[in-house]
Design a protein around this motif. Structure first.
Motif, PDB file in Angstrom:
ATOM      1  N   CYS A  44       0.848  -1.199   0.000  1.00  0.00           N
ATOM      2  CA  CYS A  44       0.000   0.000   0.000  1.00  0.00           C
ATOM      3  C   CYS A  44       0.875   1.237   0.000  1.00  0.00           C
ATOM      4  O   CYS A  44       1.359   1.660   1.051  1.00  0.00           O
ATOM      5  CB  CYS A  44      -0.934   0.010   1.192  1.00  0.00           C
ATOM      6  SG  CYS A  44      -2.018   1.460   1.213  1.00  0.00           S
ATOM      7  N   ARG A  55       4.862   1.300   5.301  1.00  0.00           N
ATOM      8  CA  ARG A  55       3.650   1.185   6.100  1.00  0.00           C
ATOM      9  C   ARG A  55       3.451   2.435   6.959  1.00  0.00           C
ATOM     10  O   ARG A  55       4.410   3.029   7.453  1.00  0.00           O
ATOM     11  CB  ARG A  55       3.727  -0.051   6.998  1.00  0.00           C
ATOM     12  CG  ARG A  55       3.651  -1.350   6.217  1.00  0.00           C
ATOM     13  CD  ARG A  55       3.732  -2.559   7.135  1.00  0.00           C
ATOM     14  NE  ARG A  55       3.336  -3.781   6.431  1.00  0.00           N
ATOM     15  CZ  ARG A  55       3.140  -4.933   7.037  1.00  0.00           C
ATOM     16  NH1 ARG A  55       3.299  -5.036   8.349  1.00  0.00           N
ATOM     17  NH2 ARG A  55       2.776  -5.994   6.352  1.00  0.00           N
ATOM     18  N   ASP A  56       2.202   2.804   7.141  1.00  0.00           N
ATOM     19  CA  ASP A  56       1.884   3.970   7.956  1.00  0.00           C
ATOM     20  C   ASP A  56       2.048   3.650   9.438  1.00  0.00           C
ATOM     21  O   ASP A  56       2.006   2.490   9.853  1.00  0.00           O
ATOM     22  CB  ASP A  56       0.442   4.418   7.692  1.00  0.00           C
ATOM     23  CG  ASP A  56       0.245   4.915   6.270  1.00  0.00           C
ATOM     24  OD1 ASP A  56       1.016   5.795   5.858  1.00  0.00           O
ATOM     25  OD2 ASP A  56      -0.667   4.417   5.584  1.00  0.00           O
ATOM     26  N   TYR A 109       0.293   0.723  11.525  1.00  0.00           N
ATOM     27  CA  TYR A 109      -0.210  -0.341  10.652  1.00  0.00           C
ATOM     28  C   TYR A 109       0.301  -1.712  11.083  1.00  0.00           C
ATOM     29  O   TYR A 109      -0.446  -2.697  11.050  1.00  0.00           O
ATOM     30  CB  TYR A 109       0.184  -0.056   9.208  1.00  0.00           C
ATOM     31  CG  TYR A 109      -0.454  -1.000   8.209  1.00  0.00           C
ATOM     32  CD1 TYR A 109      -1.763  -0.810   7.796  1.00  0.00           C
ATOM     33  CD2 TYR A 109       0.243  -2.085   7.683  1.00  0.00           C
ATOM     34  CE1 TYR A 109      -2.370  -1.669   6.883  1.00  0.00           C
ATOM     35  CE2 TYR A 109      -0.348  -2.952   6.768  1.00  0.00           C
ATOM     36  CZ  TYR A 109      -1.653  -2.737   6.377  1.00  0.00           C
ATOM     37  OH  TYR A 109      -2.244  -3.601   5.491  1.00  0.00           O
ATOM     38  N   GLU A 120      -9.187   5.504   5.243  1.00  0.00           N
ATOM     39  CA  GLU A 120      -8.161   6.505   5.521  1.00  0.00           C
ATOM     40  C   GLU A 120      -8.604   7.504   6.591  1.00  0.00           C
ATOM     41  O   GLU A 120      -7.837   7.871   7.481  1.00  0.00           O
ATOM     42  CB  GLU A 120      -7.820   7.263   4.234  1.00  0.00           C
ATOM     43  CG  GLU A 120      -7.159   6.421   3.169  1.00  0.00           C
ATOM     44  CD  GLU A 120      -6.922   7.192   1.880  1.00  0.00           C
ATOM     45  OE1 GLU A 120      -5.881   6.965   1.238  1.00  0.00           O
ATOM     46  OE2 GLU A 120      -7.772   8.034   1.522  1.00  0.00           O
ATOM     47  N   THR A 165      -8.758   5.588  10.165  1.00  0.00           N
ATOM     48  CA  THR A 165      -7.572   4.881  10.649  1.00  0.00           C
ATOM     49  C   THR A 165      -6.274   5.623  10.395  1.00  0.00           C
ATOM     50  O   THR A 165      -5.278   5.376  11.079  1.00  0.00           O
ATOM     51  CB  THR A 165      -7.464   3.498   9.979  1.00  0.00           C
ATOM     52  OG1 THR A 165      -7.224   3.672   8.575  1.00  0.00           O
ATOM     53  CG2 THR A 165      -8.739   2.683  10.175  1.00  0.00           C
ATOM     54  N   PHE A 224      -4.608   5.058   7.753  1.00  0.00           N
ATOM     55  CA  PHE A 224      -3.863   4.180   6.853  1.00  0.00           C
ATOM     56  C   PHE A 224      -4.286   4.464   5.418  1.00  0.00           C
ATOM     57  O   PHE A 224      -5.471   4.392   5.082  1.00  0.00           O
ATOM     58  CB  PHE A 224      -4.143   2.707   7.165  1.00  0.00           C
ATOM     59  CG  PHE A 224      -3.857   2.302   8.578  1.00  0.00           C
ATOM     60  CD1 PHE A 224      -2.808   2.873   9.289  1.00  0.00           C
ATOM     61  CD2 PHE A 224      -4.633   1.342   9.211  1.00  0.00           C
ATOM     62  CE1 PHE A 224      -2.545   2.500  10.604  1.00  0.00           C
ATOM     63  CE2 PHE A 224      -4.380   0.958  10.519  1.00  0.00           C
ATOM     64  CZ  PHE A 224      -3.345   1.548  11.227  1.00  0.00           C
TER      65      PHE A 224
END
Length: 292
Positions: free
Chosen positions: A19, A23-24, A27, A73, A76, A78
């Motif tokens: 993604c 990663r955010d 996550y 988004e 979260t 993310f």
């Protein structure tokens, strides 16, 4: 997709990785929590499958699959997996994959415009909603402009219902509120959009009987059986699968949290009538998706 070559159609698989690069924040913790809830070591070790790897897995088993990201988004933080990218990969694997998309209803008219474009230009067949992750009541009128687009384009709306593994056991449940995923809210949607095919995803614990009520009462509502091993299905769900809802129940795994190998092995042990098994495993989904 050649239906005769497939043994089943999985209505519920997730596009998890990659993604948008790295990663955010948070996550990894989110995926570790999911892995613990579903007893799935791949998630805990950061080894979640790509869409291409998912296609290879399903092709090897001769199982078709509906695949989608989740646009959460706003709630979260993310970043979502781009709908266009998932659809493009699915198109390259069209012998085994059917693309769904996901749009946060809070995007209003912009989201409706995106939905129409995804159907017309990318062959998207449906849209996944996760009310708990997206933080909205399905019958909130602000979501109706998006539903109108989905109904107009002849696409399917798939809603998460019941408890979720997202945030389970985490501090404050990761901010996830279970109330949003009560299936009775979707009864309003089925009334107001009678020409939109709706799928209630998962055994809807703790509101199983409400979900069965909506599906028996509304002609456009189906249930997918993903997210739980069949060995945990409540007796009333098995009863309705064998009777009133035998043409509305759909096989779904919840890949990669639950693999089709695990789900199908446990389903084989369930007391399902011989004439109902092929309906659940493939025929109902094929009819719902206009594949047969």
């Amino acid at each position: 997709m050649k239906l005769d070559d497939l043994i089943a159609l999985d209505m519920h698989t997730h596009a998890e990785e990659p993604c948008c690069g790295h990663r955010d924040d948070g996550y990894d913790e989110f995926q570790a929590g999911m892995a613990k809830y579903f007893k799935n070591p791949a998630g805990a070790k950061g080894m979640l499958p790509t869409v291409e790897e998912t296609a290879a897995y399903y092709r090897e088993r001769r199982i078709g699959c509906v695949i989608f990201p989740v646009d959460a988004e706003r709630e979260t933080g993310f970043r979502r997996y781009k709908n266009e990218e998932v659809a493009e990969i699915a198109a390259k694997n069209s012998d085994i994959m059917i693309p769904f998309a996901s749009i946060d209803p809070a995007k209003g008219k912009m989201g409706a415009r995106e939905a129409r474009r995804l159907v017309r230009e990318f062959g998207v067949k449906g849209f996944k909603f996760h009310p708990t992750m997206q933080g909205f009541f399905p019958n909130d009128r602000s979501a109706y402009v998006l539903y109108e687009a989905i109904q107009d384009e002849g696409a399917v709306a798939l809603f998460h219902t019941g408890q979720t593994g997202v945030g389970a056991g985490m501090h404050g449940g990761m901010g996830m509120r279970l109330k949003y995923s009560h299936p009775m809210y979707i009864d309003d949607v089925a009334v107001d959009f009678p020409d939109m095919k709706i799928v209630l995803a998962h055994p809807s614990f703790p509101w199983q009987e409400e979900a069965l009520s909506v599906a028996t009462h509304k002609p456009n509502v189906y249930i997918d059986l993903s997210g739980w091993s069949p060995k945990y299905f409540p007796p009333i769900l098995v009863q309705y699968t064998n009777s009133l809802l035998k043409k509305k129940m759909l096989f779904g795994s919840d890949w990669p949290a639950i693999t089709p190998d695990r789900w199908l092995a446990d389903f084989e042990k369930l007391e399902i009538k011989d004439d109902v098994r092929p309906l659940v495993l493939k025929d109902n989904a094929a009819r719902l998706l206009n594949l047969s």
